[in-house]
Design a protein around this motif. Structure first.
Motif, PDB file in Angstrom:
ATOM      1  N   LYS A  22     -10.662  15.440  11.462  1.00 34.90           N
ATOM      2  CA  LYS A  22      -9.478  15.210  10.633  1.00 34.90           C
ATOM      3  C   LYS A  22      -8.446  14.369  11.379  1.00 34.90           C
ATOM      4  N   ARG A  23      -8.908  13.653  12.406  1.00 31.89           N
ATOM      5  CA  ARG A  23      -7.992  12.792  13.169  1.00 31.89           C
ATOM      6  C   ARG A  23      -7.571  11.600  12.327  1.00 31.89           C
ATOM      7  N   ALA A  24      -6.396  11.108  12.615  1.00 30.32           N
ATOM      8  CA  ALA A  24      -5.807  10.022  11.831  1.00 30.32           C
ATOM      9  C   ALA A  24      -6.698   8.779  11.809  1.00 30.32           C
ATOM     10  N   ALA A  25      -7.275   8.409  12.944  1.00 36.37           N
ATOM     11  CA  ALA A  25      -8.119   7.207  12.992  1.00 36.37           C
ATOM     12  C   ALA A  25      -9.354   7.368  12.105  1.00 36.37           C
ATOM     13  N   PHE A  26      -9.959   8.532  12.127  1.00 30.45           N
ATOM     14  CA  PHE A  26     -11.135   8.781  11.302  1.00 30.45           C
ATOM     15  C   PHE A  26     -10.774   8.713   9.826  1.00 30.45           C
ATOM     16  N   LEU A  27      -9.687   9.363   9.449  1.00 22.72           N
ATOM     17  CA  LEU A  27      -9.274   9.363   8.042  1.00 22.72           C
ATOM     18  C   LEU A  27      -8.903   7.954   7.570  1.00 22.72           C
ATOM     19  N   ALA A  28      -8.269   7.178   8.447  1.00 20.01           N
ATOM     20  CA  ALA A  28      -7.931   5.797   8.089  1.00 20.01           C
ATOM     21  C   ALA A  28      -9.199   4.955   7.916  1.00 20.01           C
ATOM     22  N   MET A  29     -10.202   5.203   8.763  1.00 24.95           N
ATOM     23  CA  MET A  29     -11.460   4.462   8.646  1.00 24.95           C
ATOM     24  C   MET A  29     -12.181   4.846   7.351  1.00 24.95           C
ATOM     25  N   VAL A  30     -12.152   6.132   6.998  1.00 24.15           N
ATOM     26  CA  VAL A  30     -12.754   6.576   5.728  1.00 24.15           C
ATOM     27  C   VAL A  30     -12.103   5.828   4.575  1.00 24.15           C
ATOM     28  N   GLU A  31     -10.780   5.784   4.573  1.00 24.18           N
ATOM     29  CA  GLU A  31     -10.065   5.107   3.487  1.00 24.18           C
ATOM     30  C   GLU A  31     -10.418   3.618   3.438  1.00 24.18           C
ATOM     31  N   LEU A  32     -10.441   2.989   4.593  1.00 21.72           N
ATOM     32  CA  LEU A  32     -10.739   1.555   4.648  1.00 21.72           C
ATOM     33  C   LEU A  32     -12.151   1.254   4.151  1.00 21.72           C
ATOM     34  N   LEU A  33     -13.123   2.032   4.595  1.00 32.32           N
ATOM     35  CA  LEU A  33     -14.509   1.805   4.165  1.00 32.32           C
ATOM     36  C   LEU A  33     -14.695   2.116   2.680  1.00 32.32           C
ATOM     37  N   ARG A  34     -14.042   3.158   2.197  1.00 34.27           N
ATOM     38  CA  ARG A  34     -14.139   3.473   0.764  1.00 34.27           C
ATOM     39  C   ARG A  34     -13.520   2.360  -0.068  1.00 34.27           C
ATOM     40  N   ASN A  35     -12.393   1.841   0.358  1.00 31.54           N
ATOM     41  CA  ASN A  35     -11.778   0.724  -0.376  1.00 31.54           C
ATOM     42  C   ASN A  35     -12.701  -0.484  -0.384  1.00 31.54           C
ATOM     43  N   ARG A  36     -13.364  -0.730   0.724  1.00 34.61           N
ATOM     44  CA  ARG A  36     -14.290  -1.864   0.797  1.00 34.61           C
ATOM     45  C   ARG A  36     -15.448  -1.684  -0.178  1.00 34.61           C
ATOM     46  N   VAL A  37     -16.020  -0.476  -0.212  1.00 33.71           N
ATOM     47  CA  VAL A  37     -17.135  -0.193  -1.112  1.00 33.71           C
ATOM     48  C   VAL A  37     -16.712  -0.343  -2.564  1.00 33.71           C
ATOM     49  N   ARG A  38     -15.525   0.130  -2.889  1.00 38.02           N
ATOM     50  CA  ARG A  38     -15.021   0.068  -4.265  1.00 38.02           C
ATOM     51  C   ARG A  38     -14.547  -1.332  -4.659  1.00 38.02           C
ATOM     52  N   GLY A  39     -14.391  -2.202  -3.680  1.00 37.14           N
ATOM     53  CA  GLY A  39     -13.847  -3.517  -3.968  1.00 37.14           C
ATOM     54  C   GLY A  39     -12.343  -3.460  -4.160  1.00 37.14           C
ATOM     55  N   ALA A  40     -11.721  -2.391  -3.648  1.00 34.90           N
ATOM     56  CA  ALA A  40     -10.272  -2.217  -3.777  1.00 34.90           C
ATOM     57  C   ALA A  40      -9.564  -2.925  -2.615  1.00 34.90           C
ATOM     58  N   ASP A  41      -8.260  -2.998  -2.723  1.00 34.96           N
ATOM     59  CA  ASP A  41      -7.440  -3.643  -1.707  1.00 34.96           C
ATOM     60  C   ASP A  41      -7.575  -2.917  -0.370  1.00 34.96           C
ATOM     61  N   GLU A  42      -7.896  -3.662   0.671  1.00 30.91           N
ATOM     62  CA  GLU A  42      -8.060  -3.086   2.002  1.00 30.91           C
ATOM     63  C   GLU A  42      -6.821  -3.249   2.873  1.00 30.91           C
ATOM     64  N   VAL A  43      -5.813  -3.966   2.390  1.00 31.23           N
ATOM     65  CA  VAL A  43      -4.673  -4.322   3.228  1.00 31.23           C
ATOM     66  C   VAL A  43      -3.890  -3.094   3.691  1.00 31.23           C
ATOM     67  N   SER A  44      -3.514  -2.210   2.773  1.00 30.46           N
ATOM     68  CA  SER A  44      -2.700  -1.055   3.185  1.00 30.46           C
ATOM     69  C   SER A  44      -3.488  -0.130   4.108  1.00 30.46           C
ATOM     70  N   ALA A  45      -4.778   0.064   3.831  1.00 30.69           N
ATOM     71  CA  ALA A  45      -5.605   0.895   4.703  1.00 30.69           C
ATOM     72  C   ALA A  45      -5.777   0.223   6.069  1.00 30.69           C
ATOM     73  N   GLY A  46      -5.904  -1.090   6.076  1.00 35.28           N
ATOM     74  CA  GLY A  46      -6.011  -1.831   7.330  1.00 35.28           C
ATOM     75  C   GLY A  46      -4.741  -1.729   8.155  1.00 35.28           C
ATOM     76  N   LYS A  47      -3.598  -1.798   7.498  1.00 30.27           N
ATOM     77  CA  LYS A  47      -2.318  -1.650   8.204  1.00 30.27           C
ATOM     78  C   LYS A  47      -2.182  -0.251   8.799  1.00 30.27           C
ATOM     79  N   ARG A  48      -2.612   0.745   8.059  1.00 30.95           N
ATOM     80  CA  ARG A  48      -2.553   2.119   8.555  1.00 30.95           C
ATOM     81  C   ARG A  48      -3.439   2.273   9.796  1.00 30.95           C
TER      82      ARG A  48
END
Length: 111
Positions: A67-93
């Protein structure tokens, strides 16, 4: 494969043991051979980046996940990539948490 099929397959897999995976990866030297060393606490996030197929384990109740911040941020970033959603905010995080992990993500994405 549909999301429903993926969930069905994932539910039949044994729980993921990150300790075992970490030992196996460390034996290969892949983590320590990175151009830019990462903090050892970021290993689960790096592993997820290297093996994004492990993402389906994240939602399983029988698989302990970091549940570390880096892991959760990576989950969000990869999920956004798979969904074709915006990766910018997750990348900034992720950059705020670990600029090294973000660079690894961007290098992996480009390669």
């Amino acid at each position: 494969m549909s999301t429903k099929d993926t969930v069905a397959v994932a539910s039949r897999l044994p729980p993921l043991d990150l300790g075992t995976v970490e030992r196996q990866v460390q034996q290969t030297g892949a983590y320590s051979a990175l151009e830019e060393p990462l903090d050892p606490v970021d290993f689960p996030a790096w592993l997820l980046l290297r093996e994004p197929g492990l993402l389906h384990h994240y939602d399983r109740v029988d698989t302990p996940v970091p549940k570390r911040a880096a892991f959760l941020a990576m989950v969000e970033l990869l999920r956004n990539r798979v969904r074709g959603a915006d990766e910018v905010s997750a990348g900034k995080r992720l950059q705020q948490i670990s600029s090294s992990l973000l660079r690894a993500y961007l290098q992996r994405k480009a390669g």
